[in-house]
Write a protein that holds these residues in place. Sequence first.
Motif, short mmCIF file in Angstrom:
data_model
loop_
_atom_site.label_atom_id
_atom_site.label_comp_id
_atom_site.label_asym_id
_atom_site.label_seq_id
_atom_site.Cartn_x
_atom_site.Cartn_y
_atom_site.Cartn_z
N VAL A 17 0.87 -1.18 0.00
CA VAL A 17 0.00 0.00 0.00
C VAL A 17 0.90 1.23 0.00
N LYS A 18 0.76 2.06 -1.04
CA LYS A 18 1.61 3.26 -1.13
C LYS A 18 0.96 4.42 -0.38
N VAL A 19 1.71 5.03 0.49
CA VAL A 19 1.16 6.12 1.32
C VAL A 19 2.09 7.34 1.27
N PRO A 20 1.55 8.51 0.92
CA PRO A 20 2.40 9.71 0.83
C PRO A 20 2.65 10.32 2.22
N ILE A 21 3.45 9.62 3.03
CA ILE A 21 3.65 10.04 4.42
C ILE A 21 4.30 11.44 4.50
N MET A 22 5.31 11.68 3.66
CA MET A 22 5.99 13.00 3.66
C MET A 22 5.03 14.09 3.18
N LYS A 23 4.30 13.76 2.12
CA LYS A 23 3.39 14.77 1.53
C LYS A 23 2.31 15.19 2.50
N ARG A 24 1.96 14.28 3.43
CA ARG A 24 0.88 14.60 4.38
C ARG A 24 1.35 15.54 5.50
N LEU A 25 2.67 15.76 5.57
CA LEU A 25 3.19 16.66 6.62
C LEU A 25 2.66 18.08 6.41
N LYS A 26 2.26 18.72 7.50
CA LYS A 26 1.78 20.10 7.38
C LYS A 26 2.99 20.99 7.07
N PRO A 27 2.77 22.13 6.33
CA PRO A 27 3.88 23.02 5.99
C PRO A 27 4.66 23.43 7.25
N GLY A 28 5.98 23.40 7.14
CA GLY A 28 6.83 23.81 8.27
C GLY A 28 7.17 22.65 9.22
N LYS A 29 6.49 21.53 9.09
CA LYS A 29 6.78 20.38 9.98
C LYS A 29 7.81 19.49 9.31
N SER A 30 8.70 18.92 10.12
CA SER A 30 9.70 18.04 9.50
C SER A 30 9.38 16.58 9.85
N MET A 31 9.92 15.70 9.03
CA MET A 31 9.67 14.27 9.16
C MET A 31 10.25 13.75 10.48
N ASN A 32 9.51 12.92 11.19
CA ASN A 32 10.02 12.32 12.42
C ASN A 32 9.39 10.95 12.65
N CYS A 33 10.00 10.16 13.55
CA CYS A 33 9.56 8.78 13.78
C CYS A 33 8.10 8.72 14.24
N TYR A 34 7.72 9.68 15.08
CA TYR A 34 6.37 9.66 15.63
C TYR A 34 5.32 9.81 14.53
N TRP A 35 5.55 10.80 13.65
CA TRP A 35 4.63 11.06 12.55
C TRP A 35 4.53 9.83 11.65
N CYS A 36 5.69 9.31 11.28
CA CYS A 36 5.73 8.18 10.36
C CYS A 36 4.99 6.98 10.96
N SER A 37 5.30 6.66 12.24
CA SER A 37 4.69 5.45 12.80
C SER A 37 3.18 5.64 13.03
N THR A 38 2.75 6.88 13.32
CA THR A 38 1.31 7.11 13.47
C THR A 38 0.59 6.92 12.14
N GLN A 39 1.18 7.48 11.08
CA GLN A 39 0.57 7.33 9.75
C GLN A 39 0.51 5.86 9.34
N ARG A 40 1.59 5.15 9.62
CA ARG A 40 1.69 3.73 9.26
C ARG A 40 0.64 2.92 10.02
N ARG A 41 0.53 3.20 11.33
CA ARG A 41 -0.43 2.49 12.17
C ARG A 41 -1.86 2.72 11.67
N MET A 42 -2.14 3.98 11.29
CA MET A 42 -3.48 4.31 10.77
C MET A 42 -3.78 3.51 9.51
N GLU A 43 -2.77 3.47 8.61
CA GLU A 43 -2.97 2.77 7.33
C GLU A 43 -3.09 1.27 7.55
N LEU A 44 -2.33 0.74 8.50
CA LEU A 44 -2.42 -0.69 8.81
C LEU A 44 -3.83 -1.02 9.28
N MET A 45 -4.37 -0.17 10.15
CA MET A 45 -5.71 -0.44 10.70
C MET A 45 -6.77 -0.28 9.62
#
Length: 249
Positions: A88-116
Amino acid sequence: MSSKTLSRKVDKAIFKFNLIEPGDKILLAVSGGKDSLAMSYFLGHKQNGFPIPFELGAVHIEGDFPGCGKSPVMAELMEEWGVPFEIVKVPIMKRLKPGKSMNCYWCSTQRRMELMRYAGENGYNKIALGHHLDDILETFFMNMMQKSELSTMLPKLKYDKYPFTVIRPLAYVKEQEIIDFSKEKDLLKAAAVCTYGTTSVRLEARKIIEIIAESEGQGVKDSIFEAMCNPVHRYMPYSLLDNEEDSET
Ligand SMILES: Nc1ncnc2c1ncn2[C@@H]1O[C@H](COP(=O)(O)OP(=O)(O)OP(=O)(O)O)[C@@H](O)[C@H]1O
């Protein structure tokens, strides 16, 4: 350690914590790393002839940043182990709000949501994650150091708000055992290293556990895990906060 011995450790977790129940439809969450691949290998090989009947499928959430696993290799391995697999392809970076940088918390939350979401849409009732004994111990030490709390990742956790249970079949397997197994089975070819790395608190906890293990031997990790299964309430200070009279005479 032979793959048979590791498989027995997976059985130990399954039976001790009742991870698999008859008729379960289990979704393997596969990152392409050694842990989730080893978990897929063992559960894939248990599909036939296991005393508890269950169904398996696997999914890889593919992000849009460097460090995601190599999907074609994962697909090949899953086919070899008889596990239906989807990406399943998910635009995790693209979903970041402007000014926010990529981090483990954001990535794992997005992943967990998509898994569910995927599990719900495809009728799965359990999601299996590749966390192992060292992950569980590290979280235990991190929670003590950071949150002043005695808690960790559970081998089995029923979500309150969602109709899923998370299971961790590698709860009794040490990371080094998975590394050795992955080398033997050439599983590392599917992995890529996440460029966002591991948190410093986790590294700190890992260091502490390794210092203890170097002095006491790797078996101390099993003892610490068993201790988590065996708290003696009476000799924990919190028991004095229950307003109960100390009844020792
Ligand atoms: N991209 C992904 N797609 C699906 N599941 C994932 C993905 N990334 C992680 N997971 C699941 O979450 C678990 C914990 O993720 P984490 O990033 O901490 O990986 P890890 O401890 O390095 O394990 P692994 O060796 O499996 O990558 C993984 O073992 C796997 O089950």
